[in-house]
Design a protein around this motif. Structure first.
Motif, PDB file in Angstrom:
ATOM      1  N   VAL A  15      22.970  41.601  24.519  1.00 20.35           N
ATOM      2  CA  VAL A  15      21.721  41.067  23.963  1.00 20.35           C
ATOM      3  C   VAL A  15      20.791  42.266  23.734  1.00 20.35           C
ATOM      4  O   VAL A  15      20.567  43.015  24.687  1.00 20.35           O
ATOM      5  N   PRO A  16      20.211  42.479  22.537  1.00 21.92           N
ATOM      6  CA  PRO A  16      20.351  41.632  21.359  1.00 21.92           C
ATOM      7  C   PRO A  16      21.767  41.620  20.788  1.00 21.92           C
ATOM      8  O   PRO A  16      22.527  42.570  20.934  1.00 21.92           O
ATOM      9  N   VAL A  24      14.762  35.863  21.546  1.00 30.08           N
ATOM     10  CA  VAL A  24      15.265  36.644  22.683  1.00 30.08           C
ATOM     11  C   VAL A  24      15.749  38.008  22.190  1.00 30.08           C
ATOM     12  O   VAL A  24      15.424  39.053  22.770  1.00 30.08           O
ATOM     13  N   CYS A  25      16.511  38.004  21.103  1.00 30.78           N
ATOM     14  CA  CYS A  25      17.034  39.259  20.557  1.00 30.78           C
ATOM     15  C   CYS A  25      15.908  40.154  20.026  1.00 30.78           C
ATOM     16  O   CYS A  25      16.058  41.367  19.967  1.00 30.78           O
ATOM     17  N   ASP A  32      14.987  41.217  28.536  1.00 29.67           N
ATOM     18  CA  ASP A  32      15.759  40.475  27.534  1.00 29.67           C
ATOM     19  C   ASP A  32      16.799  41.347  26.832  1.00 29.67           C
ATOM     20  O   ASP A  32      17.518  40.847  25.970  1.00 29.67           O
ATOM     21  N   ASN A  33      16.853  42.624  27.181  1.00 23.32           N
ATOM     22  CA  ASN A  33      17.899  43.511  26.644  1.00 23.32           C
ATOM     23  C   ASN A  33      19.019  43.595  27.660  1.00 23.32           C
ATOM     24  O   ASN A  33      18.805  44.068  28.782  1.00 23.32           O
ATOM     25  N   HIS A 227      22.004  35.299  24.799  1.00 21.45           N
ATOM     26  CA  HIS A 227      20.671  35.131  24.189  1.00 21.45           C
ATOM     27  C   HIS A 227      20.259  33.667  24.115  1.00 21.45           C
ATOM     28  O   HIS A 227      19.068  33.368  24.055  1.00 21.45           O
TER      29      HIS A 227
END
Ligand code: ZN
Ligand code: ZN
Ligand code: ZN
Length: 256
Positions: A15-16, A24-25, A32-33, A227
């Motif tokens: 992710v992304p 999210v990406c 979130d990475n 994601h």
């Protein structure tokens, strides 16, 4: 005393996701990475790497890891194995073959995918591996005892690992009750939770939380996240206090 670092907490595409424009990406929250799922465990002075996915080089650089006593491989899927060659700088420094512990089937894939390391006269610069087949019996790396946990990933039998009061399970879609004996009295459980919808080869969030309820570790961390799980900040708020959504670089210390 044990220290665990989550090197990567993302599902197979990371992710992304390449080309994805979802929130999210596109998130600016570093949590979130997610690089591909892997962990580093330091126990009684012994350093263990669990899985060598395609992001291994970045992970070793980020966490400044330069010494690894052994690699434990959960299974042969590329998101857990493709980066094994990135172990070479560590091998060059340590100057002895890297010990790899996995099921015989997984070691056969290592021999096939990294065949240049097993030639009678390897090309200069090739890594060297010492393969140790693991069944379901406990084994030792130096003075550290490791109990394999039998896990099913759709129909594929794969391994989790218990080290002291820590257990690590990824890519599980089913864990038999007979394995629960190996999962008693845990301080920390790391377990996979893909997203909200049901999936054929991975626990979703509901199944992972149910598994945590059954195993009853003091604290659980979720990994191998897609994601589709949603933004870290939103999901974390919905979890019970003894469960944390994992993120890359998260460090866990167990004081016994
Ligand atoms: Zn995976
Ligand atoms: Zn996305
Ligand atoms: Zn897998």
């Amino acid at each position: 005393m044990m220290k665990i670092t989550l090197l990567g907490t993302g599902t197979s595409q990371g992710v992304p996701v390449v080309g994805c424009q979802c929130e999210v990406c596109k998130s600016n929250d570093p949590r979130d990475n997610r690089l591909r799922t892997s962990a580093f465990v330091e126990a009684d002075g012994v350093s263990l790497l669990i899985d060598t996915g395609p992001d291994l080089r970045q992970q070793l650089l980020r966490e400044q890891i330069s010494h690894i006593d052994a690699v434990l491989v959960t299974h042969e899927h590329k998101d857990h194995l493709a980066g094994l060659d990135d172990i070479r700088p560590v091998f060059f420094m340590q100057k002895h073959p890297m010990d790899i512990y996995a099921m015989q089937r997984v070691l056969s894939v290592v021999r096939k995918d990294f065949d240049y390391a097993f030639k009678e006269h390897p090309y200069p610069g090739a890594p060297s591996f010492q393969l140790h087949p693991v069944r379901y019996d406990r084994f030792f790396v130096k003075n550290v005892e490791i109990q394999p946990i039998q896990v099913r990933h759709l129909t594929l039998p794969i391994l989790g690992f218990r080290i002291g009061t820590f257990a690590y399970i990824t890519d599980a879609s089913f864990v038999a009750d007979s394995e629960l004996a190996h999962l008693q009295n845990l301080d920390v459980l790391v377990v996979n939770a893909l997203h909200h919808e049901k999936h054929y080869s991975h626990f979703n969030l509901e199944q992972a939380l149910h598994f945590v309820d059954v195993v009853k570790p003091k604290h659980a961390y979720l990994t191998h996240v897609s994601h589709h799980m949603g933004l870290y900040a939103d999901v974390e708020k919905t979890l019970p206090p003894h469960v944390t959504l994992g993120y890359d670089g998260l460090k866990i210390t167990i004081d016994r």
